[in-house]
Write a protein that holds these residues in place. Sequence first.
Motif, mmCIF file in Angstrom:
data_model
loop_
_atom_site.group_PDB
_atom_site.id
_atom_site.type_symbol
_atom_site.label_atom_id
_atom_site.label_comp_id
_atom_site.label_asym_id
_atom_site.label_seq_id
_atom_site.Cartn_x
_atom_site.Cartn_y
_atom_site.Cartn_z
ATOM 1 N N SER A 1 0.816 -1.167 -0.072
ATOM 2 C CA SER A 1 -0.127 -0.041 0.131
ATOM 3 C C SER A 1 0.784 1.330 0.034
ATOM 4 O O SER A 1 2.079 1.435 0.398
ATOM 5 N N ARG B 1 7.752 0.425 -4.157
ATOM 6 C CA ARG B 1 7.562 0.248 -2.641
ATOM 7 C C ARG B 1 7.801 -1.322 -2.144
ATOM 8 O O ARG B 1 8.180 -1.459 -1.163
ATOM 9 N N ASN C 1 0.251 3.820 1.646
ATOM 10 C CA ASN C 1 0.472 4.384 3.039
ATOM 11 C C ASN C 1 0.886 3.173 3.974
ATOM 12 O O ASN C 1 0.727 3.308 5.220
ATOM 13 N N ASP C 2 1.704 2.265 3.651
ATOM 14 C CA ASP C 2 2.322 1.158 4.382
ATOM 15 C C ASP C 2 3.133 1.771 5.505
ATOM 16 O O ASP C 2 3.817 2.769 5.151
ATOM 17 N N THR D 1 8.428 5.188 3.509
ATOM 18 C CA THR D 1 8.065 6.437 3.308
ATOM 19 C C THR D 1 7.908 6.955 1.808
ATOM 20 O O THR D 1 8.971 6.408 1.296
#
Length: 295
Positions: A61, A118, A63-64, A68
Amino acid sequence: MSDNTVKIPQQAFDWYDEYAHGDIDRRTFLTRISSLAVTGLAISTIAASLTPNYAKAEQVSFNDPDITASYLEFDSPQGHGKGRGYLAVPKELNEKTGTVLVVHENRGLNPYIKDVARRLAKSGYIAFAPDALFPLGGYPGNDDEGRKMQRSLDKGKVEQDFIAAARFLKIHAKSNGKLGIVGFCFGGYICNMLAGTLPHLVDAAVPFYGTPAKDEIAAKVKGPIMIQFAGLDKRVNSSWPEYKKILESNNANYVAHTYQGVNHGFHNDSTSRYDQEAAELAWQRTLAFFKDFLA
């Protein structure tokens, strides 16, 4: 092979590859697809299955809590003047670590490529994914439009943008001085190009189903380089025998893997070309390769 709910004939994958790489236009692609209607598959069903659904591609995700993510600009004086990319960094980064440049396909920085960045950050690397379409406003949210935009750019300036991005990432404040590159399709070509253009800067390159750079650049590739091929990818695979000869004449540190029975784009989990077994094996090998050379 992947367990797609729609069984797509191999011809359709081959035609899509031609379309995606500009060898045929959309009208020709759809005309050819219509010939498969006799199999009981609607044109819209086949086309939709081949078109990316990026909701499927989010393995990590945005927003894991462990990473950042942000956007950064960098200077590219020999390219388009300025570049911009997506930076993903481990949140708890208490010591310096390896960096990895992530290079997109021939359509700009789409959600799948950002997810790959990510994934690398989750594995402990500083990952940076530039957008070749930044001079035109960035990835438009539509792959067809993205392909048109990327074709309109000066190829030499695009290459210079990625050269500048590699140099920019290599000296990141949290870098341990090691630079890896991974790229897909067009990005695979950029990996091969950077490995020859910046042989003393690139510590490990992993091109996925990308063609080699022109011979004078390929002749400078020393590696380490891990080359990933799709078994059904006739277009890219036809370039391998000559590239292999060049690498051997260079005494390059290289390894090549071919994943049988899968199509070009098999790592991209947003389309029906995705093959989970091959993609996971190829990614495990990629991470192991980076662990060996970026630590």
